[in-house]
Design a protein around this motif. Structure first.
Motif, PDB file in Angstrom:
ATOM      1  N   VAL A 228      -0.624   5.382  13.674  1.00  0.00           N
ATOM      2  CA  VAL A 228      -0.212   6.074  12.456  1.00  0.00           C
ATOM      3  C   VAL A 228       0.036   7.541  12.800  1.00  0.00           C
ATOM      4  O   VAL A 228      -0.820   8.194  13.415  1.00  0.00           O
ATOM      5  N   PRO A 229       1.184   8.107  12.424  1.00  0.00           N
ATOM      6  CA  PRO A 229       1.428   9.525  12.694  1.00  0.00           C
ATOM      7  C   PRO A 229       0.412  10.414  11.982  1.00  0.00           C
ATOM      8  O   PRO A 229      -0.098  10.079  10.914  1.00  0.00           O
ATOM      9  N   ASP A 230       0.129  11.553  12.601  1.00  0.00           N
ATOM     10  CA  ASP A 230      -0.771  12.508  11.960  1.00  0.00           C
ATOM     11  C   ASP A 230      -0.171  12.977  10.635  1.00  0.00           C
ATOM     12  O   ASP A 230       1.045  12.990  10.440  1.00  0.00           O
ATOM     13  N   ARG A 231      -1.066  13.355   9.717  1.00  0.00           N
ATOM     14  CA  ARG A 231      -0.675  13.788   8.361  1.00  0.00           C
ATOM     15  C   ARG A 231       0.036  12.651   7.613  1.00  0.00           C
ATOM     16  O   ARG A 231       1.138  12.800   7.095  1.00  0.00           O
ATOM     17  N   THR A 232      -0.607  11.499   7.571  1.00  0.00           N
ATOM     18  CA  THR A 232      -0.035  10.318   6.930  1.00  0.00           C
ATOM     19  C   THR A 232      -1.096   9.588   6.118  1.00  0.00           C
ATOM     20  O   THR A 232      -2.248   9.478   6.553  1.00  0.00           O
ATOM     21  N   LEU A 233      -0.686   9.094   4.961  1.00  0.00           N
ATOM     22  CA  LEU A 233      -1.509   8.219   4.128  1.00  0.00           C
ATOM     23  C   LEU A 233      -1.098   6.774   4.372  1.00  0.00           C
ATOM     24  O   LEU A 233       0.082   6.449   4.372  1.00  0.00           O
ATOM     25  N   VAL A 234      -2.088   5.908   4.586  1.00  0.00           N
ATOM     26  CA  VAL A 234      -1.861   4.470   4.735  1.00  0.00           C
ATOM     27  C   VAL A 234      -2.494   3.766   3.540  1.00  0.00           C
ATOM     28  O   VAL A 234      -3.655   4.027   3.213  1.00  0.00           O
ATOM     29  N   VAL A 235      -1.738   2.899   2.898  1.00  0.00           N
ATOM     30  CA  VAL A 235      -2.283   2.032   1.850  1.00  0.00           C
ATOM     31  C   VAL A 235      -1.891   0.602   2.208  1.00  0.00           C
ATOM     32  O   VAL A 235      -0.715   0.308   2.422  1.00  0.00           O
ATOM     33  N   ALA A 236      -2.879  -0.278   2.292  1.00  0.00           N
ATOM     34  CA  ALA A 236      -2.630  -1.633   2.757  1.00  0.00           C
ATOM     35  C   ALA A 236      -3.293  -2.656   1.851  1.00  0.00           C
ATOM     36  O   ALA A 236      -4.357  -2.411   1.287  1.00  0.00           O
ATOM     37  N   THR A 237      -2.637  -3.802   1.733  1.00  0.00           N
ATOM     38  CA  THR A 237      -3.221  -5.000   1.163  1.00  0.00           C
ATOM     39  C   THR A 237      -3.024  -6.114   2.182  1.00  0.00           C
ATOM     40  O   THR A 237      -2.429  -5.908   3.241  1.00  0.00           O
ATOM     41  N   ARG A 238      -3.474  -7.319   1.848  1.00  0.00           N
ATOM     42  CA  ARG A 238      -3.234  -8.436   2.750  1.00  0.00           C
ATOM     43  C   ARG A 238      -1.742  -8.724   2.909  1.00  0.00           C
ATOM     44  O   ARG A 238      -1.323  -9.332   3.896  1.00  0.00           O
ATOM     45  N   ALA A 239      -0.935  -8.273   1.950  1.00  0.00           N
ATOM     46  CA  ALA A 239       0.486  -8.600   1.946  1.00  0.00           C
ATOM     47  C   ALA A 239       1.377  -7.499   2.504  1.00  0.00           C
ATOM     48  O   ALA A 239       2.498  -7.769   2.934  1.00  0.00           O
ATOM     49  N   ASP A 240       0.899  -6.257   2.524  1.00  0.00           N
ATOM     50  CA  ASP A 240       1.831  -5.166   2.811  1.00  0.00           C
ATOM     51  C   ASP A 240       1.070  -3.942   3.311  1.00  0.00           C
ATOM     52  O   ASP A 240      -0.100  -3.735   2.959  1.00  0.00           O
ATOM     53  N   VAL A 241       1.756  -3.119   4.114  1.00  0.00           N
ATOM     54  CA  VAL A 241       1.228  -1.839   4.565  1.00  0.00           C
ATOM     55  C   VAL A 241       2.286  -0.778   4.313  1.00  0.00           C
ATOM     56  O   VAL A 241       3.446  -0.946   4.710  1.00  0.00           O
ATOM     57  N   SER A 242       1.896   0.313   3.642  1.00  0.00           N
ATOM     58  CA  SER A 242       2.829   1.414   3.414  1.00  0.00           C
ATOM     59  C   SER A 242       2.289   2.700   4.026  1.00  0.00           C
ATOM     60  O   SER A 242       1.064   2.948   3.996  1.00  0.00           O
ATOM     61  N   LEU A 243       3.183   3.503   4.598  1.00  0.00           N
ATOM     62  CA  LEU A 243       2.838   4.786   5.195  1.00  0.00           C
ATOM     63  C   LEU A 243       3.597   5.880   4.468  1.00  0.00           C
ATOM     64  O   LEU A 243       4.820   5.796   4.295  1.00  0.00           O
ATOM     65  N   THR A 244       2.880   6.921   4.055  1.00  0.00           N
ATOM     66  CA  THR A 244       3.484   8.031   3.321  1.00  0.00           C
ATOM     67  C   THR A 244       3.085   9.346   3.975  1.00  0.00           C
ATOM     68  O   THR A 244       1.886   9.623   4.117  1.00  0.00           O
ATOM     69  N   PRO A 245       4.069  10.173   4.385  1.00  0.00           N
ATOM     70  CA  PRO A 245       3.725  11.469   4.972  1.00  0.00           C
ATOM     71  C   PRO A 245       2.982  12.349   3.979  1.00  0.00           C
ATOM     72  O   PRO A 245       3.256  12.331   2.774  1.00  0.00           O
ATOM     73  N   LEU A 246       2.037  13.135   4.490  1.00  0.00           N
ATOM     74  CA  LEU A 246       1.297  14.104   3.684  1.00  0.00           C
ATOM     75  C   LEU A 246       1.722  15.510   4.107  1.00  0.00           C
ATOM     76  O   LEU A 246       1.736  15.823   5.298  1.00  0.00           O
ATOM     77  N   LYS A 247       2.035  16.343   3.140  1.00  0.00           N
ATOM     78  CA  LYS A 247       2.457  17.702   3.438  1.00  0.00           C
ATOM     79  C   LYS A 247       1.240  18.612   3.553  1.00  0.00           C
ATOM     80  O   LYS A 247       0.284  18.491   2.796  1.00  0.00           O
ATOM     81  N   GLU A 248       1.311  19.548   4.504  1.00  0.00           N
ATOM     82  CA  GLU A 248       0.261  20.538   4.627  1.00  0.00           C
ATOM     83  C   GLU A 248       0.173  21.342   3.328  1.00  0.00           C
ATOM     84  O   GLU A 248       1.197  21.774   2.781  1.00  0.00           O
ATOM     85  N   PRO A 249      -1.032  21.558   2.796  1.00  0.00           N
ATOM     86  CA  PRO A 249      -1.137  22.359   1.574  1.00  0.00           C
ATOM     87  C   PRO A 249      -0.772  23.807   1.835  1.00  0.00           C
ATOM     88  O   PRO A 249      -0.996  24.343   2.930  1.00  0.00           O
TER      89      PRO A 249
END
Length: 251
Positions: A228-249
């Protein structure tokens, strides 16, 4: 620093994930392969798991190195679960909290672990902590940076935020107040896994519709693991995995 892992999928023996693989969490307690800060995770360990039909997880935690608990082998051999979160701990600072400071932290249906450290702790989060009700501050399970981060996350979860949004907002608030922080957070409610890569390694392995594992580092050399790239949110279920970049505050 610490190492942690979460799993959703068909029920498996705890030991099949935590002990048996060649680079399992058990071995990561003394020989992590990708840990960027610290070398030995011997300040406690814990595992939380969900039993079928019960949304509230059980936990087993100790303040000793995972390799010194001879009873864990039997427990991990016979207990099976389709959802779990486990961690081995490398304490940020010396303390007397013992088992109470070992992840996973738990409340209601949630489990939580923090791999990292809050920069400038505890002064850096004084203003952030004031946003919590006094009752929640007085209920901290331990006097550690991870316990306060957990309280901030739990407050958001209990006010209705979805687990991924709650995790992302918590990371951004803490990072704004304490920019030098490492905030790899991991949480589950037994149906979802949410995690952040923020300053240390994070990987996942998924077979959509069957299982997903999110971990600080791979526990074997299966080529399906993805970093997973740094500064990233991962949300996963048994069916799917999504990756969303997080911006520096912003400062």
């Amino acid at each position: 620093m610490c190492r942690h892992v979460a799993y959703l999928g068909p029920p498996v023996a705890l030991g099949d994930l935590l002990i048996a693989p060649p680079h399992a969490l058990y071995r990561q307690s003394w020989a992590p392969r990708r840990q960027r800060n610290g070398t030995v995770n011997a300040d406690g360990f814990g595992v939380g798991w969900y039993a079928e039909g019960d949304p509230v997880p059980a936990r087993y935690r100790r303040a000793v190195p995972i390799w010194s608990d001879l009873g864990l082998t039997d427990l991990a051999r016979v207990v099976r679960s389709g959802a779990l979160l486990a961690a081995v701990r490398d304490a940020t600072l010396p303390g007397a909290d013992g088992e109470a400071a070992a992840a996973p932290f738990a409340a209601d249906r949630w489990l939580f672990s923090h791999n990292g450290a809050v920069g400038g702790w505890p002064a850096s989060l004084a203003d952030v902590a004031r946003a919590l009700p006094a009752e929640e501050l007085l209920s901290l399970p331990a006097q550690t940076d991870s316990a306060l981060v957990w309280a901030l996350l739990l407050h958001r979860l209990r006010t209705g935020d979805e687990i991924g949004q709650a995790l992302a907002d918590t990371v951004l608030d803490v990072a704004k107040a304490a920019p030098a922080s490492r905030l790899n957070l991991l949480a589950t409610d037994g149906e979802h896994i949410a995690a952040t890569a923020w300053g240390d390694s994070l990987w996942f392995r998924a077979e959509p519709g069957h299982h997903v594992v999110v971990a600080s580092e791979p526990y074997d050399d299966d080529p399906r693991w993805r970093e997973v790239p740094d500064r990233t949110l991962v949300v996963a279920t048994r069916a799917d995995v999504s990756l969303t970049p997080l911006k520096e505050p912003l400062p």
